[in-house]
Design a protein around this motif. Structure first.
Motif, PDB file in Angstrom:
ATOM      1  N   ASP A 652       0.852  -1.195   0.000  1.00  0.00           N
ATOM      2  CA  ASP A 652       0.000   0.000   0.000  1.00  0.00           C
ATOM      3  C   ASP A 652       0.885   1.240   0.000  1.00  0.00           C
ATOM      4  O   ASP A 652       1.028   1.929   1.000  1.00  0.00           O
ATOM      5  CB  ASP A 652      -0.913  -0.027   1.218  1.00  0.00           C
ATOM      6  CG  ASP A 652      -1.830   1.197   1.277  1.00  0.00           C
ATOM      7  OD1 ASP A 652      -2.074   1.796   0.203  1.00  0.00           O
ATOM      8  OD2 ASP A 652      -2.292   1.541   2.392  1.00  0.00           O
ATOM      9  N   ASN A 654       0.418   4.023  -1.762  1.00  0.00           N
ATOM     10  CA  ASN A 654      -0.290   5.296  -1.890  1.00  0.00           C
ATOM     11  C   ASN A 654      -1.095   5.655  -0.655  1.00  0.00           C
ATOM     12  O   ASN A 654      -1.746   6.700  -0.601  1.00  0.00           O
ATOM     13  CB  ASN A 654      -1.190   5.304  -3.126  1.00  0.00           C
ATOM     14  CG  ASN A 654      -2.291   4.238  -3.047  1.00  0.00           C
ATOM     15  OD1 ASN A 654      -2.495   3.624  -2.006  1.00  0.00           O
ATOM     16  ND2 ASN A 654      -2.987   4.017  -4.161  1.00  0.00           N
ATOM     17  N   ASP A 656      -3.870   4.332   0.790  1.00  0.00           N
ATOM     18  CA  ASP A 656      -5.344   4.298   0.815  1.00  0.00           C
ATOM     19  C   ASP A 656      -5.878   3.067   1.545  1.00  0.00           C
ATOM     20  O   ASP A 656      -7.055   2.733   1.433  1.00  0.00           O
ATOM     21  CB  ASP A 656      -5.907   4.357  -0.600  1.00  0.00           C
ATOM     22  CG  ASP A 656      -5.477   3.154  -1.450  1.00  0.00           C
ATOM     23  OD1 ASP A 656      -4.725   2.300  -0.927  1.00  0.00           O
ATOM     24  OD2 ASP A 656      -5.883   3.081  -2.621  1.00  0.00           O
ATOM     25  N   GLU A 658      -5.458  -0.094   1.035  1.00  0.00           N
ATOM     26  CA  GLU A 658      -5.720  -1.291   0.258  1.00  0.00           C
ATOM     27  C   GLU A 658      -4.636  -1.417  -0.798  1.00  0.00           C
ATOM     28  O   GLU A 658      -3.992  -0.432  -1.176  1.00  0.00           O
ATOM     29  CB  GLU A 658      -7.101  -1.260  -0.373  1.00  0.00           C
ATOM     30  CG  GLU A 658      -7.354  -0.076  -1.294  1.00  0.00           C
ATOM     31  CD  GLU A 658      -8.773  -0.100  -1.865  1.00  0.00           C
ATOM     32  OE1 GLU A 658      -9.482  -1.087  -1.628  1.00  0.00           O
ATOM     33  OE2 GLU A 658      -9.138   0.857  -2.563  1.00  0.00           O
ATOM     34  N   VAL A 659      -4.431  -2.654  -1.265  1.00  0.00           N
ATOM     35  CA  VAL A 659      -3.397  -2.913  -2.262  1.00  0.00           C
ATOM     36  C   VAL A 659      -4.084  -3.173  -3.605  1.00  0.00           C
ATOM     37  O   VAL A 659      -4.840  -4.154  -3.747  1.00  0.00           O
ATOM     38  CB  VAL A 659      -2.522  -4.118  -1.854  1.00  0.00           C
ATOM     39  CG1 VAL A 659      -1.447  -4.376  -2.906  1.00  0.00           C
ATOM     40  CG2 VAL A 659      -1.887  -3.870  -0.487  1.00  0.00           C
ATOM     41  N   THR A 660      -3.835  -2.272  -4.566  1.00  0.00           N
ATOM     42  CA  THR A 660      -4.485  -2.371  -5.878  1.00  0.00           C
ATOM     43  C   THR A 660      -3.458  -2.130  -6.972  1.00  0.00           C
ATOM     44  O   THR A 660      -2.276  -1.871  -6.716  1.00  0.00           O
ATOM     45  CB  THR A 660      -5.623  -1.340  -6.000  1.00  0.00           C
ATOM     46  OG1 THR A 660      -5.042  -0.015  -5.943  1.00  0.00           O
ATOM     47  CG2 THR A 660      -6.638  -1.506  -4.872  1.00  0.00           C
ATOM     48  N   VAL A 661      -3.979  -2.178  -8.220  1.00  0.00           N
ATOM     49  CA  VAL A 661      -3.110  -1.906  -9.363  1.00  0.00           C
ATOM     50  C   VAL A 661      -2.527  -0.504  -9.279  1.00  0.00           C
ATOM     51  O   VAL A 661      -1.391  -0.239  -9.716  1.00  0.00           O
ATOM     52  CB  VAL A 661      -3.914  -2.089 -10.677  1.00  0.00           C
ATOM     53  CG1 VAL A 661      -3.080  -1.658 -11.870  1.00  0.00           C
ATOM     54  CG2 VAL A 661      -4.341  -3.540 -10.840  1.00  0.00           C
ATOM     55  N   ALA A 662      -3.272   0.427  -8.657  1.00  0.00           N
ATOM     56  CA  ALA A 662      -2.770   1.804  -8.532  1.00  0.00           C
ATOM     57  C   ALA A 662      -1.473   1.846  -7.752  1.00  0.00           C
ATOM     58  O   ALA A 662      -0.580   2.663  -8.034  1.00  0.00           O
ATOM     59  CB  ALA A 662      -3.829   2.674  -7.850  1.00  0.00           C
ATOM     60  N   ASP A 663      -1.330   0.970  -6.747  1.00  0.00           N
ATOM     61  CA  ASP A 663      -0.087   0.915  -5.980  1.00  0.00           C
ATOM     62  C   ASP A 663       1.065   0.401  -6.837  1.00  0.00           C
ATOM     63  O   ASP A 663       2.201   0.897  -6.740  1.00  0.00           O
ATOM     64  CB  ASP A 663      -0.280   0.004  -4.762  1.00  0.00           C
ATOM     65  CG  ASP A 663      -1.251   0.580  -3.750  1.00  0.00           C
ATOM     66  OD1 ASP A 663      -0.935   1.635  -3.165  1.00  0.00           O
ATOM     67  OD2 ASP A 663      -2.313  -0.024  -3.536  1.00  0.00           O
ATOM     68  N   LYS A 709       3.365  -7.318  -7.806  1.00  0.00           N
ATOM     69  CA  LYS A 709       2.550  -7.812  -8.930  1.00  0.00           C
ATOM     70  C   LYS A 709       2.101  -9.248  -8.672  1.00  0.00           C
ATOM     71  O   LYS A 709       0.983  -9.634  -9.016  1.00  0.00           O
ATOM     72  CB  LYS A 709       3.340  -7.724 -10.227  1.00  0.00           C
ATOM     73  CG  LYS A 709       3.527  -6.276 -10.711  1.00  0.00           C
ATOM     74  CD  LYS A 709       4.289  -6.215 -12.031  1.00  0.00           C
ATOM     75  CE  LYS A 709       4.431  -4.773 -12.513  1.00  0.00           C
ATOM     76  NZ  LYS A 709       5.143  -4.692 -13.814  1.00  0.00           N
ATOM     77  N   LYS A 711       1.404 -10.469  -5.729  1.00  0.00           N
ATOM     78  CA  LYS A 711       0.289 -10.363  -4.797  1.00  0.00           C
ATOM     79  C   LYS A 711      -1.005 -10.024  -5.512  1.00  0.00           C
ATOM     80  O   LYS A 711      -2.077 -10.559  -5.195  1.00  0.00           O
ATOM     81  CB  LYS A 711       0.593  -9.272  -3.750  1.00  0.00           C
ATOM     82  CG  LYS A 711       1.627  -9.638  -2.706  1.00  0.00           C
ATOM     83  CD  LYS A 711       1.865  -8.456  -1.756  1.00  0.00           C
ATOM     84  CE  LYS A 711       2.864  -8.826  -0.687  1.00  0.00           C
ATOM     85  NZ  LYS A 711       2.310  -9.767   0.293  1.00  0.00           N
ATOM     86  N   LEU A 712      -0.903  -9.120  -6.506  1.00  0.00           N
ATOM     87  CA  LEU A 712      -2.117  -8.688  -7.225  1.00  0.00           C
ATOM     88  C   LEU A 712      -2.666  -9.793  -8.121  1.00  0.00           C
ATOM     89  O   LEU A 712      -3.881  -9.855  -8.378  1.00  0.00           O
ATOM     90  CB  LEU A 712      -1.803  -7.446  -8.066  1.00  0.00           C
ATOM     91  CG  LEU A 712      -1.488  -6.170  -7.279  1.00  0.00           C
ATOM     92  CD1 LEU A 712      -1.002  -5.067  -8.210  1.00  0.00           C
ATOM     93  CD2 LEU A 712      -2.712  -5.705  -6.508  1.00  0.00           C
TER      94      LEU A 712
END
Length: 715
Positions: A652, A654, A656, A658-663, A709, A711-712
């Motif tokens: 995380d 950024n 926020d 949560e762990v997303t593609v944005a990170d 990646k 993890k995602l």
């Protein structure tokens, strides 16, 4: 037969070591006679009847332990020996008349010829008992725990008193006969009613017989020249060590509350042997005068005076002493152990009182020092009932009053008497109209050091005056104040300065302070602390046991931290401002610290926290502090300042939660140099010590991006 002998020996030994009642055990004598020890049986209406035989073996011994229901015991003719432990309700023993080894008279067991008392019933109702004239020995534990017995008459032919013979009884006095030769260990142990005893001159063996006789105050020793007559702790031995006499044998009874009276002609020898022992050795002639029924036989008080010096005082009657006018000096130990003296009047011309002059005067209640005395050097000590001491202005030096915990000092305000009272936390009463409205605060002559703050201070807040540079050791210890305001001139708070000031909730620090020493605020009740930027050193346990302290910030200039927060169980957040890239543990004190170096000895010492305490440090110094914090015993979590207010969540970057593609995109841009504003702590996904314990490497690279990646991509 040999095998049977071995087995029976082991079983019999086991019986003596257990407190659990067992069935009878058969043992074989060396002669092959089948014998047994009776250890338990049926008790009907409080009566226990010992059988002559058990399982085919002859009962020759009785061993009973912890039999609370037994009140009377019948012993057959076969029994030779009896041992009874903790059977407190026995009122009578009855031995068969044809028993060739034992006999009983009025419920008491003797050997057959009645030369030894073996067992007196512990619950026998009689309060007095006359030991028969035939008796030469009081057996081991013979009268132990005889709870109703208050007096015993011992025969003139008594020779020996065995171990614990009269232990745990309430017999207040013993008239020991001149025939007595031996007293074995603990013979009178735990007899809390015994106050005085006389040891006859005939004694040749005596060994720690008064253990825990807490009321014992007088021991009269009639034995003269003990070394010449071989009085030994181990019995008469003309070739043995002749030192072992009264002061090695009395053992645990030694106390400054006990007076031991010895023959006048042997006093010096006894004094030599008593060296190093805590007791009050006195002359037998004193004891005789104290108990003389003729009031005109001698003076109530005897003084030894030489050239105006009172060397000694002997009190035989009364509770008051008037010192003669010719005395100008009270000599060392003059009134030592005058335990009956309640009051004393000193002459107006007195000029000097030596050390220990009024030592162990346990009944003394009031002492008035006359004008003209200039010095009290441990002159008064161990006087627990002393309530009032009046000290004149002429006295300029005072030490002592140890063991005078109930005393109040009286004197003029601002006198040495008041200064002493404040320093030693004694109550003080001023004898003039100009007494200050509040107790005196003591400073050094130049005003730069605060030496002592009165524990009886009535206000809730105190402001240390400007100009004070140092607060001395224990200055505010045990005081009841709630808030202290410190001046800008203050540079150092010494060791234990506010130790155990349990009501202290707030301290207002000012710039200028450089050192907070060991235990400075230990045991206080500080709720919040704002330390000044000028602070350089916080020593060991400085804020120990401030259990309400929840958060604290360590200023940037603090270069030494030595486990200051042990016992601060509510402390959940510590902020360290110093942005060092070098932090050392167990640094030698002689080493000079560089501008970017910190000597770090831990935060909590040996204390353990039930929950984590977060320690925030500057991002550039994170790795250095994380490394030294790994050795903490407490639950310490070191975090970079950039993580304040954010959740620890690998990936995380950024923030926020949560762990997303944005990170992944942001982390990739960080690696490409397109952005610097990320939560690098969460981006450092591959831990340096991942197989051992949590720890960040401080480096973010393409491997962290690959791990993110992965993890995602996981479902």
């Amino acid at each position: 037969m040999k095998k049977a002998k071995a087995i029976s020996f082991i079983l019999a030994a086991a019986l003596t070591m257990t407190s659990i009642p067992c069935i009878p055990v058969t043992a074989f004598s060396a002669a092959g006679v089948n014998e047994t020890t009776f250890v338990s049986g049926d008790c009907e209406d409080g009566q226990l009847v010992i059988p002559e035989t058990e399982s085919g073996a002859t009962v020759t011994e009785v061993y009973l332990k912890n039999e609370k229901d037994v009140k009377t015991i019948k012993i057959p003719a076969t029994v030779k020996k009896i041992k009874i432990i903790n059977c407190p309700n026995i009122t009578s023993y009855e031995v068969a008349e044809d028993n060739p080894y034992l006999c009983s008279v009025d419920g008491v067991i003797y050997d057959k010829d009645m030369k030894t008392v073996l067992r007196y019933p512990p619950a026998k109702e009689d309060t007095e008992f006359k030991v028969p004239d035939t008796v030469e020995t009081i057996g081991e534990s013979a009268f132990a725990y005889a709870k109703n017995l208050k007096k015993t008459d011992l025969p003139d032919g008594l020779i020996t008193i065995k171990e614990r013979a009269f232990s745990d009884t309430e017999i207040s006095s013993f008239d020991l006969p001149e025939s007595l030769i031996e007293i074995f260990p603990y013979a009178f142990a735990n007899n809390t009613s015994l106050t005085s005893i006389t040891l006859p001159a005939s004694l040749k063996r005596i060994t720690d017989q008064f253990h825990c006789c807490t009321s014992l105050r007088e021991i009269v020793v009639l034995h003269e020249h003990p070394d010449e007559d071989n009085l030994s702790a181990y019995g008469p031995d003309p070739d043995g060590d002749l030192y072992s006499q009264m002061f090695s044998i009395l053992g645990s009874v030694m106390s400054k509350d006990i007076s031991i009276y010895v023959p006048d002609n042997s006093y010096e020898r006894y004094l030599y042997y008593s060296w190093g022992q805590e007791c009050n050795l006195r002359l037998l002639s004193e004891y005789e005068k104290m108990h003389d029924d003729d009031p005109d036989a001698h003076e109530d008080v005897e003084f030894t005076i030489r050239d105006g010096v009172l060397a000694s005082v002997r009190m035989y009657r009364g509770t008051s002493v008037v010192v003669p006018d010719e005395v100008t000096t009270i000599g060392e130990g003059a009134f030592y152990h005058c335990t009956d003296m309640v009051s004393v009047t000193l002459p107006a011309g007195l000029k000097k009182i030596e050390s220990n002059a009024f030592s162990q005067c346990t009944s003394l209640e009031e002492l008035v020092i006359p004008e003209g005395v200039e010095r009290l050097y441990f002159s008064v000590k161990d006087c627990p009932n002393l309530k009032k001491v009046v000290i004149p202005e002429s006295v300029k030096q005072i030490w002592g009053f140890n063991g005078c915990e109930n005393v109040t000092i009286y004197g003029k305000s601002d006198s040495e008497a008041e200064v002493f009272a404040v320093k030693e936390n004694f109550p003080f009463v001023a004898l003039d109209d100009s007494a200050p409205s509040r107790p005196l605060v003591l400073f050094s002559d130049d005003g730069t050091e605060l030496e002592k703050f009165p524990s009886k201070y009535e206000g809730e807040t105190y402001t240390v005056p400007e100009g004070v540079k140092r607060i001395k050791r224990y200055a505010f210890a045990n005081c009841k104040i709630k808030k202290v305001i410190l001046p800008e001139s203050l540079e150092e708070i010494e060791e234990c300065a506010f130790y155990n000031a349990a009501s202290l909730e707030s301290v207002e620090f000012n710039e200028g302070l450089r050192v907070i020493d060991m235990y400075a605020f230990s045991g206080c009740d500080l709720r919040s602390v704002e330390l000044p930027e000028s602070l350089r050193v916080i020593e060991k346990c400085a804020f120990e046991d401030n259990t309400e302290l929840k958060a604290i910030t360590i200023p940037e200039n603090v270069s030494k931290l030595d486990s200051p927060f042990g016992g601060c169980l509510s402390l959940k957040e510590i902020t360290i401002k110093r942005a060092d890239k070098k932090a050392f543990r167990n640094l030698a004190s002689s080493k000079e610290l560089g501008d970017d170096e910190t000597e770090y000895q831990g935060l909590f010492g040996d204390y353990w926290l039930d929950s984590y305490c977060s320690v925030y440090v500057p991002d550039p110094a994170f790795l250095a502090f994380e490394d030294v914090c790994n050795s903490e015993n407490a639950n310490v979590l070191v975090l970079p300042e950039s993580m304040r207010g954010h959740t620890i969540l690998d990936g995380d970057v950024n923030g926020d939660n949560e762990v997303t593609v944005a990170d992944a995109v942001m982390l990739q841009n960080y690696l490409l140099g397109k952005t610097k504003d990320i939560l690098w702590y969460n981006g450092d996904i591959i831990d340096e010590y991942s197989d051992m314990f949590h720890g960040k490497s401080g480096q973010i690279d393409v491997f962290d991006l690959i791990e993110l990646k992965k993890k995602l991509l996981k479902p």
